[in-house]
Design a protein around this motif. Sequence first.
Motif, PDB file in Angstrom:
ATOM      1  N   ALA A 165     -26.833  15.474 -54.448  1.00 47.31           N
ATOM      2  CA  ALA A 165     -27.734  14.777 -53.538  1.00 47.31           C
ATOM      3  C   ALA A 165     -27.939  15.622 -52.293  1.00 47.31           C
ATOM      4  N   ALA A 166     -29.186  15.826 -51.917  1.00 43.99           N
ATOM      5  CA  ALA A 166     -29.514  16.575 -50.706  1.00 43.99           C
ATOM      6  C   ALA A 166     -29.480  15.645 -49.502  1.00 43.99           C
ATOM      7  N   ALA A 167     -29.629  16.221 -48.335  1.00 42.05           N
ATOM      8  CA  ALA A 167     -29.673  15.443 -47.094  1.00 42.05           C
ATOM      9  C   ALA A 167     -31.018  14.723 -46.977  1.00 42.05           C
ATOM     10  N   PRO A 168     -31.080  13.670 -46.154  1.00 44.89           N
ATOM     11  CA  PRO A 168     -32.381  13.038 -45.886  1.00 44.89           C
ATOM     12  C   PRO A 168     -33.325  14.011 -45.199  1.00 44.89           C
ATOM     13  N   LEU A 169     -34.574  13.628 -45.063  1.00 46.46           N
ATOM     14  CA  LEU A 169     -35.597  14.552 -44.570  1.00 46.46           C
ATOM     15  C   LEU A 169     -35.467  14.859 -43.088  1.00 46.46           C
ATOM     16  N   GLY A 170     -35.008  13.902 -42.311  1.00 49.54           N
ATOM     17  CA  GLY A 170     -34.882  14.137 -40.884  1.00 49.54           C
ATOM     18  C   GLY A 170     -33.445  14.300 -40.451  1.00 49.54           C
ATOM     19  N   PRO A 171     -33.287  14.899 -39.283  1.00 52.03           N
ATOM     20  CA  PRO A 171     -34.315  15.489 -38.414  1.00 52.03           C
ATOM     21  C   PRO A 171     -34.765  16.854 -38.923  1.00 52.03           C
ATOM     22  N   HIS A 172     -35.993  17.234 -38.566  1.00 53.93           N
ATOM     23  CA  HIS A 172     -36.524  18.529 -38.993  1.00 53.93           C
ATOM     24  C   HIS A 172     -37.700  18.897 -38.078  1.00 53.93           C
TER      25      HIS A 172
END
Length: 245
Positions: A106-113
């Motif tokens: 599982a990757a990290a959520p999209l934010g922050p970016h």
Amino acid sequence: MRVALRDRIDRGSDVTEPTPTLIACSHGTRFEEGREEIRALVEQVRAVLPGVPVAQAFVDVEEPSIDDVVASVEGPAVIVPLLLSAGFHTGIDIARAARTRDDVVAAAPLGPHPLLALTLLERLQAAGLRAGDHVVLAAAGSSRPEAAVHVEQMRDLLAPLLSQPVTVGYAAGADPRIAAAVTAARDAGAQRVVSSSYVLAPGFFSNEVLAAGADVTTAPLGADERVARVIAERYQTGLEALAAR
């Protein structure tokens, strides 16, 4: 912008290894406009990552569930949460599904970016942001403290792009609530209060942002190529995690 795959998962020179599937896992919504927006975003991801198999999954409301997709996908996979902050669904639902297989991460959520900050900036400009305004970064919210940390970090990425002050409000799960943040901005002397919708697509939470009483409310992030590029970046990071196993 197309993102070239790195050398897949370099466990050797076996070129017959399947390309890991990107499982794009969103919350799910009963609002058809929101469903269409997420489908359009997934299509943008396919354009950004040509040759990568992409499957949709959901943690609530819609089917197929993340558990069913992880169980059915052939070969390795990277789950990319189409969620803007960490929270219950990333920490419980998605993490649980990923643990069921050794070849799924599982990757990290999209934010922050930073790319999300640029997208928020464009939405604010399109809404007519002007001098004297106060911006409330309006997020869905979560009872998990790491979610608020992520939203504050997103605020810190957005604020340097603006001359207007930026504060944070939440629709649920954390304080201050969006309406309270709007009131506080007015009490501080703002000529107008602009809610910057830090939600991915139209639906329940975007409606909560609209109902919070700001003078202007921006559109959600939506199916934007910059968001698709963030998803692609999370997928690439997931490939590296698979390779390290």
